[in-house]
Motif scaffolding. Structure first.
Motif, PDB file in Angstrom:
ATOM      1  N   LEU A 118       5.460  -6.672   1.222  1.00 20.72           N
ATOM      2  CA  LEU A 118       4.128  -6.630   0.607  1.00 20.72           C
ATOM      3  C   LEU A 118       4.046  -7.621  -0.545  1.00 20.72           C
ATOM      4  O   LEU A 118       3.035  -8.316  -0.700  1.00 20.72           O
ATOM      5  N   MET A 119       5.091  -7.700  -1.352  1.00 24.26           N
ATOM      6  CA  MET A 119       5.110  -8.681  -2.441  1.00 24.26           C
ATOM      7  C   MET A 119       4.956 -10.097  -1.900  1.00 24.26           C
ATOM      8  O   MET A 119       4.199 -10.907  -2.443  1.00 24.26           O
ATOM      9  N   ALA A 120       5.669 -10.404  -0.820  1.00 29.18           N
ATOM     10  CA  ALA A 120       5.587 -11.749  -0.241  1.00 29.18           C
ATOM     11  C   ALA A 120       4.192 -12.021   0.313  1.00 29.18           C
ATOM     12  O   ALA A 120       3.659 -13.138   0.151  1.00 29.18           O
ATOM     13  N   ALA A 121       3.580 -11.031   0.962  1.00 24.42           N
ATOM     14  CA  ALA A 121       2.235 -11.218   1.501  1.00 24.42           C
ATOM     15  C   ALA A 121       1.228 -11.438   0.381  1.00 24.42           C
ATOM     16  O   ALA A 121       0.327 -12.291   0.488  1.00 24.42           O
ATOM     17  N   VAL A 137       3.614   1.016   2.534  1.00 21.17           N
ATOM     18  CA  VAL A 137       4.310   1.255   1.264  1.00 21.17           C
ATOM     19  C   VAL A 137       3.871   2.584   0.662  1.00 21.17           C
ATOM     20  O   VAL A 137       4.676   3.308   0.074  1.00 21.17           O
ATOM     21  N   ARG A 138       2.610   2.928   0.845  1.00 16.71           N
ATOM     22  CA  ARG A 138       2.145   4.226   0.355  1.00 16.71           C
ATOM     23  C   ARG A 138       2.824   5.361   1.123  1.00 16.71           C
ATOM     24  O   ARG A 138       3.173   6.401   0.560  1.00 16.71           O
ATOM     25  N   THR A 139       3.011   5.174   2.420  1.00 14.28           N
ATOM     26  CA  THR A 139       3.626   6.214   3.249  1.00 14.28           C
ATOM     27  C   THR A 139       5.137   6.277   3.041  1.00 14.28           C
ATOM     28  O   THR A 139       5.727   7.369   3.042  1.00 14.28           O
ATOM     29  N   TYR A 140       5.773   5.109   2.872  1.00 13.59           N
ATOM     30  CA  TYR A 140       7.234   5.034   2.714  1.00 13.59           C
ATOM     31  C   TYR A 140       7.562   4.324   1.399  1.00 13.59           C
ATOM     32  O   TYR A 140       8.067   3.188   1.401  1.00 13.59           O
ATOM     33  N   PRO A 141       7.308   4.949   0.266  1.00 13.89           N
ATOM     34  CA  PRO A 141       7.432   4.242  -1.024  1.00 13.89           C
ATOM     35  C   PRO A 141       8.847   3.815  -1.381  1.00 13.89           C
ATOM     36  O   PRO A 141       9.020   2.919  -2.215  1.00 13.89           O
ATOM     37  N   LEU A 142       9.862   4.421  -0.759  1.00 11.71           N
ATOM     38  CA  LEU A 142      11.242   4.092  -1.117  1.00 11.71           C
ATOM     39  C   LEU A 142      11.891   3.104  -0.145  1.00 11.71           C
ATOM     40  O   LEU A 142      13.062   2.770  -0.316  1.00 11.71           O
ATOM     41  N   ARG A 143      11.153   2.613   0.833  1.00 12.20           N
ATOM     42  CA  ARG A 143      11.689   1.588   1.743  1.00 12.20           C
ATOM     43  C   ARG A 143      11.480   0.228   1.087  1.00 12.20           C
ATOM     44  O   ARG A 143      10.382  -0.337   1.080  1.00 12.20           O
ATOM     45  N   GLU A 144      12.552  -0.301   0.538  1.00 14.02           N
ATOM     46  CA  GLU A 144      12.448  -1.492  -0.303  1.00 14.02           C
ATOM     47  C   GLU A 144      12.077  -2.739   0.491  1.00 14.02           C
ATOM     48  O   GLU A 144      11.435  -3.651  -0.028  1.00 14.02           O
ATOM     49  N   ARG A 145      12.497  -2.813   1.737  1.00 17.74           N
ATOM     50  CA  ARG A 145      12.170  -3.999   2.528  1.00 17.74           C
ATOM     51  C   ARG A 145      10.659  -4.105   2.744  1.00 17.74           C
ATOM     52  O   ARG A 145      10.085  -5.192   2.645  1.00 17.74           O
ATOM     53  N   ARG A 203      10.196  -0.097  -8.758  1.00 17.81           N
ATOM     54  CA  ARG A 203      11.321   0.098  -9.683  1.00 17.81           C
ATOM     55  C   ARG A 203      11.226   1.454 -10.363  1.00 17.81           C
ATOM     56  O   ARG A 203      12.219   2.180 -10.485  1.00 17.81           O
ATOM     57  N   ARG A 204      10.016   1.805 -10.780  1.00 15.74           N
ATOM     58  CA  ARG A 204       9.836   3.081 -11.460  1.00 15.74           C
ATOM     59  C   ARG A 204      10.109   4.257 -10.521  1.00 15.74           C
ATOM     60  O   ARG A 204      10.776   5.238 -10.899  1.00 15.74           O
ATOM     61  N   GLN A 205       9.616   4.172  -9.279  1.00 17.02           N
ATOM     62  CA  GLN A 205       9.830   5.265  -8.337  1.00 17.02           C
ATOM     63  C   GLN A 205      11.308   5.416  -7.979  1.00 17.02           C
ATOM     64  O   GLN A 205      11.818   6.531  -7.859  1.00 17.02           O
ATOM     65  N   LEU A 206      11.996   4.293  -7.792  1.00 17.81           N
ATOM     66  CA  LEU A 206      13.424   4.364  -7.482  1.00 17.81           C
ATOM     67  C   LEU A 206      14.202   5.006  -8.617  1.00 17.81           C
ATOM     68  O   LEU A 206      15.114   5.807  -8.387  1.00 17.81           O
TER      69      LEU A 206
END
Length: 319
Positions: free
Chosen positions: A196-199, A183-191, A217-220
Motif C-alpha cells: 500500500l505504501m508503494a502504491a 490492510v484494514r482487514t489484515y492490519p498486521l500483514r506487513e507485506r 508501527r504503532r499497531q505492531l
C-alpha cells in the motif's frame, strides 16, 4: 471430467454437476484423503479429523463405511485404497482444485522472481480464481483447525504476490482501494502494508504512505510488542530516498525454492525470508524531494511522539 473441490464448499463434481455427499463426515474424509497427497492416513488420524481427540469405540467401522460410500462415486477417476491400518487416495483422471491452485501459484511466483510480471499476474490471478468461498466449508471443525490455516496462508501469499506483479506493471491506481481494504482487514500483514505504501508513493501520495507506515508501527508495538520488519523498513527508506523503483523487486518478492507441492516449476518458500539489511539514513545526505520527505516524516512522527521513534526503523538503536 470429475473434479474434487476444497477451496470453498467441499464437494465432488462430475460434468459440471455436483455429486451429493451424505453429510459432514463423508466430506471430511474426502478432504482429509485429498490433502494427504497420496500418503496413507492411519485410522487414528482419520478418527481425529472426524471426531476429535475422543472418537467413538466403533470409529474404525464407521471409517470403513465412509470409504465404501465414497468409492461408489469415483467412477474410475480416483481410487481409495486400504493399506495396513489406514487409507490413501490416488487421483487418476480427476482434477483437484487445490492441486491446480498450487501449480498456478508456483508458476506465478517463479515468473515474478524472473521479472516476467504480466505472466506472473495472469498465473496468480488464475490461481486465486479457483477460490469459491471459505476453505473447507462443510467439514468438521477438527479438520478445519488442522488444515485450514496453512491453506489460507497459501491464498494470502498468492494474493500478495499477485499485487506485487500488478504494482510492477504500473497498476497502482487500481490497486490502492483494494490494498486499503486488505490492510484494514489484515492490519498486521506487513507485506500488504508495504505494498500500500508503494502504491500511494507511485500516486504521488507520499505523506499518506508515511502515515500508513506510522499506523502499522504503532499497531505492531501495541499488539505484538515488536518493531516493523524488513519489508516495511525497506519500503520506508526507499520512499525517503526516492529509490522505490530500484528496490521494489527485492522488497516484495520472496526467494524461490524447489517446489514440493506438485508443480513442475520453482515455488516460493511459505516462510518469510531475510531481506537486505537497511542502512541508516543521514538527513545531510538527502537532497531535493528525499530531503523534503524526510522532514515531513519527522513532523508526522513527532506530532504523535516527541522523540521521533519512527526514525528508529531506519537508524540503528544506540546500546
Amino acid at each position: 471430467m470429475m473434479e474434487f473441490r476444497i477451496l470453498g464448499p467441499v464437494g465432488l463434481w462430475s460434468e459440471n454437476s455436483e455429486i451429493l455427499l451424505n453429510g459432514t463426515k463423508q466430506r471430511t474424509m474426502l478432504a482429509a484423503l485429498l490433502l494427504a497427497d497420496e500418503r496413507v492416513l492411519p485410522d487414528y488420524q482419520l478418527g481425529e479429523a472426524l471426531w476429535g481427540k475422543e472418537p467413538p469405540g466403533t470409529y474404525q467401522a464407521q471409517i470403513y463405511t465412509y470409504a465404501s460410500r465414497l468409492r461408489q462415486h469415483l467412477e474410475g477417476h480416483a481410487e481409495i485404497i486400504r493399506k495396513g491400518s489406514g487409507y490413501m487416495m490416488r487421483i487418476l483422471s480427476a482434477r483437484f482444485d487445490y492441486s491446480d491452485f498450487n501449480t498456478l501459484s508456483q508458476a506465478g511466483h517463479a515468473a515474478l522472481w524472473a521479472r516476467k510480471y504480466a505472466q506472473a499476474a495472469d498465473s496468480l490471478r488464475a490461481a486465486l480464481s479457483l477460490w469459491r468461498g471459505p476453505t473447507l466449508t462443510g467439514v468438521t471443525d477438527h479438520l478445519g483447525e488442522i488444515e485450514g490455516p496453512s491453506i489460507e496462508e497459501a491464498q494470502m501469499e498468492t494474493l500478495e504476490s499477485r499485487i506485487s506483479a500488478d504494482l510492477a506493471l504500473g497498476r497502482h491506481d487500481q490497486l490502492t482501494s483494494e490494498l486499503v481494504g486488505l490492510v484494514r482487514t489484515y492490519p498486521l500483514r506487513e507485506r500488504l502494508r508495504a505494498q500500500l505504501m508503494a502504491a500511494l508513493c507511485a500516486s504521488d501520495r507520499q505523506a499518506e504512505a508515511f502515515a500508513v507506515f506510522h499506523e502499522g508501527r504503532r499497531q505492531l508495538e501495541e499488539e505484538l510488542g515488536v518493531d516493523p520488519g524488513a519489508a516495511l523498513r525497506h519500503t520506508y527508506q526507499a520512499i525517503l530516498t526516492g529509490r522505490i523503483d530500484e528496490t521494489w523487486h527485492e522488497s516484495f518478492v520472496r526467494t524461490p525454492v524447489h517446489s514440493t507441492v506438485g508443480a513442475d516449476v520453482a515455488g516460493i518458500d511459505s516462510l518469510s525470508v531475510p531481506f537486505p539489511s537497511v542502512p541508516s539514513v543521514d538527513p545531510a545526505e538527502l537532497t531535493g524531494r528525499g530531503s523534503r520527505l524526510f522532514e515531513r516524516a519527522v513532523r508526522l512522527d513527532t506530532a504523535v511522539e516527541p522523540h521521533g521513534p519512527l526514525l528508529t526503523a531506519i537508524r540503528p538503536r544506540q546500546p
